[in-house]
Design an enzyme around this catalytic site. Structure first.
Site, PDB file in Angstrom:
ATOM      1  N   GLU A  73       0.849  -1.196   0.000  1.00 32.21           N
ATOM      2  CA  GLU A  73       0.000   0.000   0.000  1.00 32.21           C
ATOM      3  C   GLU A  73       0.884   1.246   0.000  1.00 32.21           C
ATOM      4  O   GLU A  73       1.749   1.397   0.856  1.00 32.21           O
ATOM      5  CB  GLU A  73      -0.929  -0.014   1.227  1.00 32.21           C
ATOM      6  N   CYS A  94      -8.220  -1.564   7.832  1.00 34.34           N
ATOM      7  CA  CYS A  94      -6.807  -1.590   7.422  1.00 34.34           C
ATOM      8  C   CYS A  94      -6.330  -0.181   7.096  1.00 34.34           C
ATOM      9  O   CYS A  94      -5.288   0.257   7.574  1.00 34.34           O
ATOM     10  CB  CYS A  94      -6.603  -2.523   6.227  1.00 34.34           C
ATOM     11  N   HIS A 152      -0.889  -5.614   2.512  1.00 36.42           N
ATOM     12  CA  HIS A 152      -2.031  -6.532   2.514  1.00 36.42           C
ATOM     13  C   HIS A 152      -1.548  -7.912   2.064  1.00 36.42           C
ATOM     14  O   HIS A 152      -0.816  -8.019   1.062  1.00 36.42           O
ATOM     15  CB  HIS A 152      -3.113  -6.045   1.534  1.00 36.42           C
TER      16      HIS A 152
HETATM   17  N1  PCA Z   1      -8.593  -6.733   6.565  1.00 33.81           N
HETATM   18  C1  PCA Z   1      -9.583  -5.676   6.678  1.00 33.81           C
HETATM   19  C2  PCA Z   1      -9.605  -5.319   8.141  1.00 33.81           C
HETATM   20  C3  PCA Z   1      -8.826  -6.375   8.852  1.00 33.81           C
HETATM   21  C4  PCA Z   1      -8.181  -7.160   7.784  1.00 33.81           C
HETATM   22  O1  PCA Z   1      -7.373  -8.081   7.961  1.00 33.81           O
HETATM   23  C5  PCA Z   1      -9.321  -4.498   5.758  1.00 33.81           C
HETATM   24  O2  PCA Z   1      -8.751  -4.696   4.670  1.00 33.81           O
HETATM   25  O3  PCA Z   1      -9.693  -3.371   6.093  1.00 33.81           O
END
Ligand code: PCA
Length: 199
Positions: A81, A144, A170
């Protein structure tokens, strides 16, 4: 000299028994450390306010050189990200039942804050190692991105974190079963970031 790394992950949500970020963090904690490398793990709840509170407590209570936040994302490769956005915006309630639509995370804060990970070199390195990976300019509008924004805002504003590196990765939701492989990928992200700053 020690190099202190904080790695965060999330608890399971969405009715699934595990969160791939937590499974990967657990494996990461069992891997060998390079001399001077010190890792700490922190698992956050999928709750807007509490996740940010716990993160800030941890950031403010100890000295950190690198903070890597992990979360899972559906049907995706690893996603580096590149920007945290000052915006909560999701239909999905958090695990405390809270829904946030088009709301600033920190009122008056910058609209977006760039990662302090070397995103392009991480991308090239992972791609060369055949890891499924993309660069992404949005971590979404849910927890996130919320945690990512608080992390980057704290790195920008806290004098103790002025030189710290940090960002958000991610991991693919279905990598619970490949958590050890995922942990080695995360370890390589951490080492590439740490070594890059020594060059
Ligand atoms: N993914 C979610 C919240 C917690 C996670 O592991 C997200 O992408 O916001």
């Amino acid at each position: 000299m020690s190099f202190r790394v904080l790695v965060t992950a999330f608890e399971p949500f969405g009715g699934r028994p595990e969160n791939a970020s937590r499974a990967i963090l657990q494996c990461l904690m069992t891997l060998d450390r390079a001399p001077g490398e010190e890792f700490e793990g922190l698992v956050l709840p999928v709750v807007y306010d509490r996740s940010a509170e716990l993160l800030l407590e941890k950031l403010r209570s100890e000295k950190w050189d690198l903070i890597l936040a992990l979360g899972e994302a559906p049907e995706s490769p690893f996603r580096i990200e590149t920007q945290a956005w000052n915006r909560d915006d999701s239909e999905t309630p958090d695990l405390a039942g809270v829904v946030r639509k088009e709301r600033e995370i920190i009122p008056g804060g910058p609209k977006q804050i760039p990662t302090r990970l070397p995103a392009n070199s991480l991308f090239s390195k992972l791609q060369a190692a055949d890891v499924p990976v993309v660069l992404s300019n949005s971590a979404g509008g849910y927890i996130c991105n919320h945690v990512f924004y608080y992390l980057m805002h704290e790195l920008e504003t806290a004098p103790a974190l002025k030189k710290a590196q940090g960002g958000f990765l991610h991991v693919p939701i279905d990598w619970c079963t490949q958590a050890l492989e995922g942990a080695r990928i995360v370890q390589s992200v951490i080492r590439t970031t740490a070594f890059g700053r020594l060059l």
